[in-house]
Scaffold this active site. Sequence first.
Site, mmCIF file in Angstrom:
data_model
loop_
_atom_site.group_PDB
_atom_site.id
_atom_site.type_symbol
_atom_site.label_atom_id
_atom_site.label_comp_id
_atom_site.label_asym_id
_atom_site.label_seq_id
_atom_site.Cartn_x
_atom_site.Cartn_y
_atom_site.Cartn_z
ATOM 1 C CB VAL A 469 1.657 -3.910 1.377
ATOM 2 C CG1 VAL A 469 0.656 -2.761 1.383
ATOM 3 C CG2 VAL A 469 0.937 -5.197 0.998
ATOM 4 C CD GLU A 470 5.139 2.526 -2.732
ATOM 5 O OE1 GLU A 470 6.051 3.365 -2.744
ATOM 6 O OE2 GLU A 470 4.624 2.058 -3.784
ATOM 7 C CB ILE A 471 1.188 1.936 3.605
ATOM 8 C CG1 ILE A 471 0.860 0.446 3.817
ATOM 9 C CG2 ILE A 471 0.105 2.807 4.225
ATOM 10 C CD1 ILE A 471 0.882 0.012 5.262
ATOM 11 C CB THR A 507 7.791 0.779 -5.439
ATOM 12 O OG1 THR A 507 6.380 1.018 -5.476
ATOM 13 C CG2 THR A 507 8.212 0.411 -4.021
#
Length: 719
Positions: A469-471, A507
């Site tokens: 998960v990219e926060i 990403t």
Amino acid sequence: MTVNISGFNYNKDADGIVTVTMDMAGPVNAMTDEYREGMEALLNQLESEENLAGVVLASAKDVFFAGGDLNDLANAEPGNEEYYLNELEKVKAHFRRLEKLPAPVVAAINGAALGGGWELSLGCNYRIALNDPKIQLGLPEVSLGLLPGAGGIVRTVNLLGVQNALPYVMEGKQVNPAKALKAGLVNELVESREELVTRAKAWIQENKDNEDAGKQPWDRKGHKIPGGSSNDPHVAQMLVMAPAMLRMNTKGLLPAPERILDVAVEAGRLTFDAALKVESSAFVSLVMSPVAKNMINTFFFQMNQVNGGASRPKDIARSKVKKVGILGAGVMGQGIALVSAMNGIKVVLKDLSQEAADKGKAYSDKVLSKKIKKGRMTEEEKESILSLIKATDNNEDLQGCDFIIEAVFEDINLKKKIIAETEPFLAENGTFGSNTSSLPIGRMAEVSLKPENFIGIHFFSPVDRMPLVEIICGDQTSPETLAKAFDYAQQIKKTPIVASDSYGFFTSRTFGSYLDEGMHLLKEGFHPVALDNLAQSIGMALGPLAIFDEVSLHSSINAAKSATELGLLDSISDGSLARGVIETMVNDKGRGGRHHGGGFYQYNEDGSKEIWSGLFDLYYNEEVDISKEDVRDRLLFRQVIEALKGLEEGVVHSVADANIGTIMGIGAPAWTGGYVQFVNTYGLQKFVLRCNELADKYGERFKAPAIAIEKAEKNELFV
């Protein structure tokens, strides 16, 4: 009788049974200097014992034994092979002495035993494990670019047979005690920790007249490898095919599985002790390889750093989400709903119609039903998970959610509308998250009632299988909100990395450079089949043409329109060439991608596909001469350069986040250890030089980032 040995509590009872409880300094038992010195003293004591009836090896820690010292292995340098070989041989000699004691040795396994910990267990004559499904047993060294070097391959082959051993040694398969019992890796289970030592002693007493109880199978007269030796015709036939099948999976980029296969074959052919020598030599050769260094650094040290919360704000209490609202029951929303419910969170899955919401919930039913068929879940467990998901078309059902995540199409106006409509239903001080892969969080937060509670939370598809998960923090996102999103990601068993707000974040921006370079090569006239094949030869799962087809060429056009509306088109780099190719394919040729009847590929009814023949007429030029090395480096270096720029600009917050993000989010080849780590072992000066060569030949986009030049000048690594 008790004996004082550092790291080992030694107690001999009236029946002549010695219980050795490992209790080394630090949180776990591991192969430290204390272990090595203590093991030597322990074996000397055991070998001198009179009337020794048996030995029980237990642990005072929650983990039985954790394995080798990866710090030492990560620092190994070519030229020191003899040192590492000698140190390994000392460890193996200890295990050999342990299994040749004149009395049976029982491993009382109370917790995880992985890598060297499992090899220690295999060096015992009998293994009793606590029947706890959370305990993991196995040999995961291959995931770090290594092989089980302390006898793990040789003992597993001699215990299970060549073919049955391969999943454990070559794939790093880990199992819980119940599965280990079924496979023949452990001998017995107990239901409580208290029973472990008691049952181990009882087994020793029961077998005091059994001469074979104190001998390993491979040390007994007439021992034969289960299933036959490597020379047996049916085993040999399997082994003939194995290297080719392995090469298909690794593309020759991961040396560890190939070396493991070689050692396993030799273990099935040579004497036990001769095979141990082959195993040691193979282990040391891998320790010296850049691939092992990359994988150890990223998959162990940096993964621990990320999961340990290095990018999480400090001094903020941990939190748990109790009720999450998910807006949009499509591919992303249904996946987020599933992973949330599987981790005990109440879910409100909301869509425009009840039918669409129900369809989204049905996805969870489908996935969980497959788990039941595979024996990984019961019907009761499935129903319990499904009961946590409420499918609805009513915003009122979102009332009281402490976290709401919108997961609708990448249209900022649509997202803003939904945010404004649903945010009021949040619980007091609740968090609102946007699952977006590229749209600026700050722009969406403009409609938020509490922009400090607004954050980006970028999931990857398919959500239930992708671990990252990219926060993304907007300029007003508070540290408390970041901490809550970070905690939620870990609550649903995802690995969170943290990025700053910019178009494409980290990403998507990095991965986009790979697709863009594919379009450059296509437009230059390079053979399209060779293009995707060479992309896979560097370890990418799919070539750029195949990826465009899977995600839809229409999506690329829509993304460009959205970027134009936001005034962000080409704000990161010039994407005009790629857009031109995509627009030609969609607007002129009607080729929108796989789900639009075909794109760069044409798809056949039998499931096969091949490059669309019209692509050759459009772009292929047989006179174009670009070396395979240049093609591979162009596809790889574009991504590495973009990752370094993200680090340089503060888009990604740490080297660890950058490496884990590229590996787990966008499929960077495992052998690289992530795109920033790749530069470390490629060599900073060499990397800058190669960038300059590519820039001279193919354009300024290959120019080395300033951060790489600076590191090269200082002779520093990215850490």
